[in-house]
Design a protein around this motif. Structure first.
Motif, short mmCIF file in Angstrom:
data_model
loop_
_atom_site.label_atom_id
_atom_site.label_comp_id
_atom_site.label_asym_id
_atom_site.label_seq_id
_atom_site.Cartn_x
_atom_site.Cartn_y
_atom_site.Cartn_z
N THR A 79 -16.52 112.27 71.64
CA THR A 79 -17.13 111.02 72.11
C THR A 79 -16.96 110.80 73.61
O THR A 79 -17.68 109.99 74.18
N SER A 80 -16.00 111.48 74.24
CA SER A 80 -15.76 111.27 75.66
C SER A 80 -16.94 111.76 76.49
O SER A 80 -17.42 112.88 76.29
N PRO A 81 -17.47 110.95 77.43
CA PRO A 81 -18.60 111.37 78.26
C PRO A 81 -18.34 112.67 79.01
O PRO A 81 -19.28 113.44 79.27
N SER A 82 -17.08 112.92 79.36
CA SER A 82 -16.76 114.15 80.09
C SER A 82 -16.95 115.40 79.24
O SER A 82 -17.02 116.51 79.77
N GLN A 83 -17.05 115.22 77.93
CA GLN A 83 -17.18 116.36 77.02
C GLN A 83 -18.59 116.49 76.45
O GLN A 83 -18.81 117.26 75.53
N ILE A 84 -19.53 115.74 77.03
CA ILE A 84 -20.91 115.75 76.52
C ILE A 84 -21.86 116.17 77.62
O ILE A 84 -21.94 115.53 78.68
N VAL A 108 -15.07 122.62 78.43
CA VAL A 108 -13.97 122.98 77.55
C VAL A 108 -12.85 123.57 78.39
O VAL A 108 -13.05 124.52 79.14
N LYS A 109 -11.65 123.00 78.25
CA LYS A 109 -10.51 123.41 79.07
C LYS A 109 -9.25 123.47 78.21
O LYS A 109 -9.17 122.80 77.17
N PRO A 110 -8.23 124.23 78.65
CA PRO A 110 -8.27 125.20 79.75
C PRO A 110 -8.90 126.51 79.29
O PRO A 110 -8.98 126.78 78.09
N GLY A 111 -9.34 127.30 80.24
CA GLY A 111 -9.94 128.57 79.90
C GLY A 111 -11.33 128.44 79.32
O GLY A 111 -12.07 127.50 79.64
N ARG A 112 -11.67 129.35 78.43
CA ARG A 112 -13.02 129.40 77.86
C ARG A 112 -12.99 129.02 76.39
O ARG A 112 -11.95 129.13 75.72
N LYS A 148 -19.95 119.15 73.48
CA LYS A 148 -21.25 119.28 72.81
C LYS A 148 -22.38 119.07 73.81
O LYS A 148 -22.23 118.31 74.78
N MET A 149 -23.47 119.79 73.59
CA MET A 149 -24.69 119.60 74.38
C MET A 149 -25.71 118.93 73.48
O MET A 149 -26.05 119.45 72.42
N VAL A 150 -26.20 117.76 73.88
CA VAL A 150 -27.08 116.97 73.03
C VAL A 150 -28.49 116.91 73.64
O VAL A 150 -28.68 117.02 74.84
#
Length: 296
Positions: free
Chosen positions: A141-146, A168-172, A290-292
């Motif tokens: 739900t966090s905007p930084s993750q969308i 997505v952090k850290p890494g891949r 997620k990519m919406v």
């Protein structure tokens, strides 16, 4: 100890149970990757990391200041997934191979369990259906993750892919999850850029695609008919990292269970029951994105 369902199946001497677990894993792409942890009781209370403490540089004689991380308290409840498989007594007695008949019928019920888990893994919403556990659509739900492609959706681009994966952090990420339509679009973009998605063979003998070294798995539980503004033909792509206290994990109590209920009173059949007390936990928000709004 956290194990994927594939590894857990190797530790059982129950051939029927091992076969059911193998069927469920083969039918649900995400279960080939998702690790599980055993929990006591019917839920897991945990702290989801919100912010990291800051560090500073100091000179000799400076006063040091304390900094602590912040957490959000979360609760993940176990839900019951399962189904009954009835084997007709007449067919069981007259069939040339009783074991093959039982295995085939129980395998079909195991597939249904796999589809139910996959659907809830992405689309589960306990506020809409209290019998489900919350899935990725609800957990992220966090905007930084969308990565949002637009108010009314937008076209997938390689730049958007890179921005999406960097969330997505850290890494891949450990895996990219999408629909078949989105995978075709991703393939088309890579060909147009002069490169193609890499392929390799996994432990099940399947040819798996990779985007910059990250496996791309398709799942029919991800819809291509989501609504975004005025568009009703959008899809969503997910990228996740797995791990205890660092990423996404499944929780369960008792694992996948297969039990013989016995002969039925009102039906000339023997019943087997497959049941699974299971849930989903996202320990860190930055471990999933997620990519919406992905248009055709």
């Amino acid at each position: 100890m956290a194990l994927t369902k594939t590894e857990a199946a190797k530790l059982t001497n129950d051939m029927l149970l091992a076969g059911v677990v193998e069927t469920i894993v083969q039918e649900s792409p995400v279960l080939r990757y998702l690790p599980f942890m055993e929990v006591q009781g019917n839920e897991l209370r945990y702290n989801q990391e919100a912010t990291n403490p800051a560090a500073s540089f100091y000179d000799v004689g400076d006063t040091w200041t304390e900094a602590t991380p912040t957490f959000n308290s979360r609760t993940a409840a176990l839900r019951i997934i399962g189904g009954d498989a009835d084997i007709d007594a007449f067919l069981q007695q007259t069939y040339s191979s009783v074991q093959d008949l039982e295995a085939a019928i129980i395998a079909e019920r195991a597939k249904a369990v796999a589809y139910a888990f996959s659907d809830s893994f992405y689309n589960g919403d306990s506020s809409a259906n209290p019998k489900q556990f919350d899935g990725l659509k609800k957990l992220i739900t966090s905007p930084s993750q969308i990565e949002d492609l637009g108010a009314n959706g937008g076209n997938l681009t390689l730049d958007a892919m890179d921005s999406f994966l960097d969330r997505v952090k850290p890494g891949r990420p450990d895996v990219i999850l999408c629909s078949k339509r989105t995978r075709r679009k991703l393939n088309s973009l890579r060909r147009a850029s002069g490169s193609v998605l890499e392929t390799d063979v996994d432990q099940f003998g399947r040819h798996v695609l990779y985007y910059d070294g990250i496996p791309v798995e398709v799942d029919d539980s991800i819809s291509d008919s989501e609504t975004k503004g005025t568009a009703n033909n959008c899809s969503t792509m997910y990228a996740v990292k797995f791990g205890f206290q660092t990423g996404l994990m499944g929780i369960e109590n008792g694992g996948i269970q297969v039990e013989e209920v016995g002969m039925l009173e009102t039906k000339n059949a023997r019943r087997w029951r497959i049941k699974w007390y299971v849930g989903l936990v996202l320990f860190r928000e930055i471990a999933a994105a997620k990519m919406v709004g992905i248009l055709p």
